[in-house]
Design an enzyme around this catalytic site. Sequence first.
Site, PDB file in Angstrom:
ATOM      1  N   LYS A  47     124.225  15.121  43.900  1.00 52.01           N
ATOM      2  CA  LYS A  47     123.242  15.484  44.923  1.00 52.01           C
ATOM      3  C   LYS A  47     121.825  15.105  44.502  1.00 52.01           C
ATOM      4  CE  LYS A  47     121.982  17.969  48.587  1.00 52.01           C
ATOM      5  NZ  LYS A  47     122.257  17.251  49.834  1.00 52.01           N
ATOM      6  N   GLU A  59     121.563   5.546  58.512  1.00 52.47           N
ATOM      7  CA  GLU A  59     121.979   6.888  58.070  1.00 52.47           C
ATOM      8  C   GLU A  59     123.453   7.135  58.411  1.00 52.47           C
ATOM      9  OE1 GLU A  59     120.752   9.035  56.181  1.00 52.47           O
ATOM     10  OE2 GLU A  59     121.686  10.943  56.673  1.00 52.47           O
ATOM     11  N   CYS A  65     123.772  16.142  36.541  1.00 53.85           N
ATOM     12  CA  CYS A  65     124.227  17.161  35.608  1.00 53.85           C
ATOM     13  C   CYS A  65     123.565  18.489  35.957  1.00 53.85           C
ATOM     14  CB  CYS A  65     123.922  16.843  34.152  1.00 53.85           C
ATOM     15  SG  CYS A  65     124.625  15.309  33.581  1.00 53.85           S
ATOM     16  N   ARG A  92     125.672  18.590  41.455  1.00 56.04           N
ATOM     17  CA  ARG A  92     124.801  17.747  40.640  1.00 56.04           C
ATOM     18  C   ARG A  92     125.590  16.762  39.781  1.00 56.04           C
ATOM     19  NH1 ARG A  92     119.674  19.708  40.277  1.00 56.04           N
ATOM     20  NH2 ARG A  92     119.366  18.500  38.384  1.00 56.04           N
ATOM     21  N   ASN A 116     120.590  17.765  30.568  1.00 53.12           N
ATOM     22  CA  ASN A 116     120.557  17.009  31.819  1.00 53.12           C
ATOM     23  C   ASN A 116     119.440  15.988  31.678  1.00 53.12           C
ATOM     24  OD1 ASN A 116     120.295  16.155  34.518  1.00 53.12           O
ATOM     25  ND2 ASN A 116     119.065  17.929  35.066  1.00 53.12           N
ATOM     26  N   GLY A 117     119.769  14.712  31.698  1.00 53.06           N
ATOM     27  CA  GLY A 117     118.745  13.678  31.543  1.00 53.06           C
ATOM     28  C   GLY A 117     119.268  12.550  30.676  1.00 53.06           C
ATOM     29  N   GLU A 177     129.490   7.488  52.086  1.00 56.74           N
ATOM     30  CA  GLU A 177     129.447   8.525  51.055  1.00 56.74           C
ATOM     31  C   GLU A 177     130.677   9.406  51.064  1.00 56.74           C
ATOM     32  OE1 GLU A 177     125.529  10.395  52.040  1.00 56.74           O
ATOM     33  OE2 GLU A 177     125.283  10.319  49.885  1.00 56.74           O
ATOM     34  N   HIS A 184     122.801 -12.644  64.100  1.00 54.94           N
ATOM     35  CA  HIS A 184     122.311 -13.518  63.032  1.00 54.94           C
ATOM     36  C   HIS A 184     123.190 -13.442  61.778  1.00 54.94           C
ATOM     37  CE1 HIS A 184     118.773 -14.484  65.346  1.00 54.94           C
ATOM     38  NE2 HIS A 184     118.603 -13.193  65.595  1.00 54.94           N
ATOM     39  N   LYS A 194     126.277   7.940  55.654  1.00 56.66           N
ATOM     40  CA  LYS A 194     127.113   9.160  55.692  1.00 56.66           C
ATOM     41  C   LYS A 194     128.590   8.781  55.590  1.00 56.66           C
ATOM     42  CE  LYS A 194     124.778  11.420  54.956  1.00 56.66           C
ATOM     43  NZ  LYS A 194     123.351  11.637  54.877  1.00 56.66           N
ATOM     44  N   TRP A 250     127.480  14.480  35.087  1.00 60.41           N
ATOM     45  CA  TRP A 250     127.521  13.206  35.811  1.00 60.41           C
ATOM     46  C   TRP A 250     127.269  12.157  34.727  1.00 60.41           C
ATOM     47  CZ3 TRP A 250     124.371   8.974  36.865  1.00 60.41           C
ATOM     48  CH2 TRP A 250     124.748   8.182  37.965  1.00 60.41           C
TER      49      TRP A 250
HETATM   50  O1  M6R Z   1     116.747  14.923  47.106  1.00 57.50           O
HETATM   51  P1  M6R Z   1     116.332  13.614  47.718  1.00 57.50           P
HETATM   52  O2  M6R Z   1     116.012  13.733  49.169  1.00 57.50           O
HETATM   53  O3  M6R Z   1     115.194  12.975  46.967  1.00 57.50           O
HETATM   54  O4  M6R Z   1     117.581  12.685  47.562  1.00 57.50           O
HETATM   55  C1  M6R Z   1     117.506  11.335  47.938  1.00 57.50           C
HETATM   56  C2  M6R Z   1     118.883  10.709  47.984  1.00 57.50           C
HETATM   57  O5  M6R Z   1     119.495  10.768  46.729  1.00 57.50           O
HETATM   58  C3  M6R Z   1     119.789  11.397  49.008  1.00 57.50           C
HETATM   59  O6  M6R Z   1     119.223  11.382  50.290  1.00 57.50           O
HETATM   60  C4  M6R Z   1     121.156  10.720  49.054  1.00 57.50           C
HETATM   61  O7  M6R Z   1     121.061   9.436  49.559  1.00 57.50           O
HETATM   62  C5  M6R Z   1     122.114  11.587  49.858  1.00 57.50           C
HETATM   63  N1  M6R Z   1     123.364  11.692  49.170  1.00 57.50           N
HETATM   64  C6  M6R Z   1     122.345  11.084  51.230  1.00 57.50           C
HETATM   65  O8  M6R Z   1     123.326  11.784  51.915  1.00 57.50           O
END
Ligand code: M6R
Length: 615
Positions: free
Chosen positions: A610, A488, A2, A27, A100-101, A495, A511, A492, A74
């Site tokens: 994010k 990673e 949020c 956010r 937010n929270g 996501e 395995h 990506k 969110w």
């Molecule tokens: O702001 P942060 O680095 O703490 O965020 C951690 C994860 O939420 C962040 O890396 C998330 O996995 C990304 N969307 C990856 O692309």
Amino acid sequence: MCGIVGYVGKNAAVQVLIDGLKRLEYRGYDSAGLAILDKGVFSVLKKTGRVVNVEKLARKSKSPGTIGISHTRWATHGGVTDNNAHPHISSDGKIALVHNGVIENFLPLKHFLEGHGFTFSSETDTEVLSNLIAYHYKTLGGYNGNRVIESVRQSLMQVEGTYGIAVLCTDYPDQIIGARKSSPLILGVGQGEYILASDVTAFALRTQNVVFLRDDEIVCINRDEFSITTMEDNRVHASIETVDWAPDAVELGDYKHFMEKEIFEQPQSIENAMRGRFSQDSSTSHFGGLTLTPQELRHIDRILFCGCGSAWHSCLVAEHLIERFARIPVEVEYASEFRYRNAPLDKHTLVFIVSQSGETLDSLAALQESKRKGYPTLAITNVVGSTIARESDGGIYQRSGPEIGVASTKAFTAQLTILSMLALYLGRLRDMSYEDGIRFVEALKMLPQQVAQILNQAEYIQAIAHKYAHHRDFLFLGRQSLFPIALEGALKLKEVSYIHAEGYPAAEMKHGPIALISPECPSVFLATQKSIIKKTLSNIQEVKARGGPVIAVTTEECHFPKNLADDLIVIPHCHEALKPVLATVPLQLFAYYTSLARNCDVDKPRNLAKSVTVE
Ligand code: M6R
């Protein structure tokens, strides 16, 4: 999660609030809303979907009010509906609130408020807080001081959970009250105007003068001034800091998407991560923010890294590099697991928290747990003044500039760069030779131009992405320090394109995951390590023998056999320890172009946010 914005000044609030929300959409983007206070009356607009939906409503309403609050959501408590969108107005109509929270004890509070005649029109925890403030406001009738601040204070003393809030009251037409606990809230100090926001990016085009609010502080802003008090009503003397992010850093410029922009910014962001951090003789690195002396660092027996998502992947790479260069045992934990695991740690353990945003709740909680146990706790963060940056004992800023795309790209490679430099620094404090140090610094300095060379292959990688974009499952395979890059790459792709992808150590494939191999399940191999290339090639043969398509990322010195892979991406030759940085870039491009080919919303993928500021 949020994003909130509050504005008081001389301009019409609506446009400032909308512009701010658009920059905070990363956010959360389930729904959005705003409330303008004009002549003692709230006008409230809210709508599910993107901020642009509220913007359309605002164009029709044309409210001239110069004070207001807004929110992009969110969802946590309650579905994605117009009613559940913020702001929430108390049932007596006096208080408007954005939040937010999470208010964890919202249920007993709700029952209490219902017993006192307050009613609810949403399923949210936030509406409970707006009614609670209204309840205290009512019971404080005749109070001598600022009644809204006091009712906010009394309410916050009753709630359990996390919050960044902005509050309006119809009886105080010129003021906004803000407060925070474990959710970010920043005050922008402009020319004759003040802006409260979850993040500097919301107002970066209006002002770069900011006050970073701390937990349990309550801020009151009006057209002429601001004041901050603690929960105990003590005055706080805040310092105004200047953030040095170029205002246009939050603009798309010539790019179509922030993910694209941020991928292409990497030569610069990697350069920034390194600038001024090498010794004069170029044989080691140094970091101003590491608060431990070389003597203290030499006594460290173990390092624990904590992070989430991509940051956790960068920690896994650090494990390989630090153990290799400095021979210090390293452990890596998901921040969310560490905080509850009560792991026994060695007396001489150093803890590092890695977080781009510096606001991830699990990472913050891991930091607090580590500090509670008395371990020196340092942070690697990108966002200056973020909670993790401020609460750690010291650390290193990434200097990546704002990262707005939800999928982390330039922040991740900056983390890898800094962690490689940290490994060098710790190595040189121990057994790493001067010559090896010189060689590694030379290799680090080559990174920006080598990343640029990979970016020159964007069109080629786009064509590969198009060829495979219809597939539903992918495997990403790599070994040793490239295994985290396989994770990673898979993250990506998941996501931004919603394709199921799994990262595995290449040799682990036999395995179990090998059962997935078929013409429908392509594998992306990271075949960049000369020392183990034969093993990796055998793994590729195993996939090919079962009809699995193979995309391979390799380097020239690996002499990758012609025609073994269906598609081959060659990245420049670099120091073995820096291959994770370079190998990441084609995977980012692959995910980005696959997302475009599948018409996904690349900067705002579904269900994600994010900055994850809930548990
Ligand atoms: O702001 P942060 O680095 O703490 O965020 C951690 C994860 O939420 C962040 O890396 C998330 O996995 C990304 N969307 C990856 O692309």
